[in-house]
Design a protein around this motif. Structure first.
Motif: not given
Length: 316
Positions: A37, A105, A167
């Motif tokens: 991310p 994440q 996610a």
């Protein structure tokens, strides 16, 4: 458990195997690389700020204040203590977040979670009674777990569409999968303390009975002893008697806050903030009620929440 078994069957199908073994639960079933991310902590902070900007102006100002006052110690570095948490600086009446972000994440989820705790501290900042600035642990975790779910609605700040769905799916699967393990830990602790003269063999049998009920469809062939003693990994069993069900209670509150936001985002957020501002000045059922949640654990409460999570998973 029915939803857990559905998810396990889906994973088994994607992996093209006949039986799920323990290590099959910890891999991406499509063999994709880990989600990335962000590359730098500053990037994580700025993108998280945009999530709160989209979610709520007041919460966004609270997070920005923490950043401006250098109350975010988030990067991993040599010699730094492990873990992640939010701590109230009582004299200054401001929250502080500590963690070790490395670009996963899970780091995003952790920051959203700890920010929920921080918003709780900010909401009670002007409370005169020190004892009322904190809340029962079951509700403290409603504040943080709700923020994971509410913040995940804006994960596009970190990902493209295909990755953002992945996610969200991983997070929701984790929420659903948590409840059976919570049930194992809580029931096992009760068994231990209501059978003070038990033998090792009796303890092993009691735990395996719970794992048969709540463990799902995972094959431990060749590793039966590992399964029989897998409770060793839960610190609470050793150090905090009867402490783990609190997370389940809180997760039910968080799922209700999330469900409420699906129906009316503005009202759900206002209720969330009002309940945080009560601190510890009300008993637990009243705190839940203020957040628009039911403080009850029956099928009528739990079933629609798990169904909602299951429905959202199918969209991903």
């Amino acid at each position: 458990m029915p939803v857990v078994r559905e998810l396990q069957a889906e994973r088994r199908k994607k992996l093209k195997i006949d039986k799920l073994q323990p290590w099959d639960l910890a891999v991406d079933p499509l063999n994709r690389p880990p989600l990335k991310p962000f590359a730098e902590v500053g990037e994580m902070v700025s993108r998280t700020q945009k999530i709160f900007d989209s979610l709520d102006d007041e919460l966004a100002r609270g997070f920005k204040q923490m950043d401006d006052l250098k109350l975010l110690d988030l990067d991993n570095r040599k010699g730094k203590a492990p873990g992640g948490y939010q701590q109230n600086l009582s004299e200054a009446r401001v929250p502080f977040i500590f963690m070790n972000a490395i670009g996963l994440q899970r780091d995003v989820e952790t920051l959203l979670h700890e920010a929920g705790h921080a918003f709780h501290a900010q909401a009670t900042r002007d409370e005169d009674l020190y004892a009322y600035r904190g809340a029962p642990i079951e509700f403290c975790e409603v504040a943080s777990m709700s923020m994971e779910l509410l913040g995940n609605e804006f994960l596009e700040e970190f990902y493209l569409t295909t990755e953002v769905n992945r996610a969200r799916k991983t997070h929701l699967e984790g929420v659903i999968g948590f409840f059976p393990w919570m049930a194992v830990v809580d029931a096992f602790q009760h068994w231990i303390y209501t059978h003070p003269g038990h033998t090792r063999a009796e303890r092993k049998a009691a735990y395996l009975q719970l794992m048969d009920r709540f463990g799902g469809d995972v094959d431990f062939s060749g590793f039966e002893e590992v399964r029989a003693h897998s409770w060793h990994r839960q610190l609470h069993i050793f150090q905090y008697p009867f402490y783990y069900v609190e997370y389940g209670i809180a997760q039910l509150g968080a799922l209700q806050a999330w469900a409420n936001s699906k129906a009316n985002k503005s009202k759900a957020l206002n209720d969330y903030k009002k309940s945080l501002a009560l601190g510890g000045s009300r008993p637990l059922p009243e705190l839940f009620a203020a957040a628009g949640c039911k403080f009850q654990f029956d099928a009528a409460t739990i079933k629609p929440l798990i169904q909602l999570a299951g429905t959202e998973l199918k969209k991903l």
